[in-house]
Scaffold this motif. Structure first.
Motif: not given
Length: 207
Positions: A105-123, A146-151
């Motif tokens: 659930r996205v809020r300003p300041g969230d690090d979506i790229a870091a979440a991709c690394e944290r949930y690295r096993d997710a599809r 808020l969604v970065p490019a090239n995640l």
């Protein structure tokens, strides 16, 4: 840009599942979260899955469910993919005989790229709007800027999507897929066949 996939979530009736499938949706979502107005029982879910034609991915949505509850559901219902929509850690999402996606659930300041690394096993990661105390299905959109490019992971965009705004959303975010629930309903849990078809068609036109 690869073709964007579409998922119709919160399916509660066979007829709505078939409308989604025949419209060309790539996936349907079944909600196994009793407080939701779109929740289905094991019996409902089995009947819906049994009625589907081939090549439609069935996604089971869970919110902070126990491992026992999820395994019991998997034993009873032919799910292809798990969607964790609560506060599940990577460890709590892992260890099932199905792949998973994790909703954020996205809020300003969230690090979506870091979440991709944290949930690295997710599809992939599903990005939804943050509404205090509500795990999803709010019908609210968030700031797509808020969604970065090239995640590094496939992104499924959710939250407040409709047949009217999904083209703009896809052009802005360039997601792997889009996920809609309330935006194609005539009432909570009951889909509008016209809106489901319009949503899938809008995604196809964008492709």
């Amino acid at each position: 840009m690869a073709a964007v996939r579409s998922k119709i979530c919160g399916i509660t009736r066979i007829e709505d599942a078939l409308v989604a499938a025949h419209a060309g949706a790539d996936a349907i979502g079944l909600v196994f979260y009793p407080p939701s107005p779109r929740a289905v029982s094991i019996h409902q879910a089995r009947e819906i899955v049994a009625a589907l034609p081939p090549f439609v991915t069935v996604v089971g949505l869970f919110v902070n469910a126990s491992r026992c509850e999820i395994n019991e559901t998997l034993d009873a219902v032919s799910l292809d993919l798990l969607q964790f929509h609560g506060d599940e850690t990577p460890e709590q999402c892992a260890g099932y005989p199905r792949p998973y996606i994790k909703a954020l659930r996205v809020r300003p300041g969230d690090d979506i790229a870091a979440a991709c690394e944290r949930y690295r096993d997710a599809r992939g990661l599903l990005l939804d709007a943050f509404v205090e105390g509500v795990p999803g299905g709010t019908g609210s959109a968030f700031d797509w800027n808020l969604v970065p490019a090239n995640l590094p992971k496939p992104i499924i965009l959710a939250g407040g999507l409709t047949p009217e705004n999904v083209t703009t959303a896809i052009e802005k975010v360039r997601p792997y897929g889009v996920d809609v629930s309330g935006g194609v309903e005539q009432s909570k849990g009951i889909k509008s066949s016209l809106r489901v078809k319009a949503f899938v068609e809008a995604v196809r036109r964008t492709n």
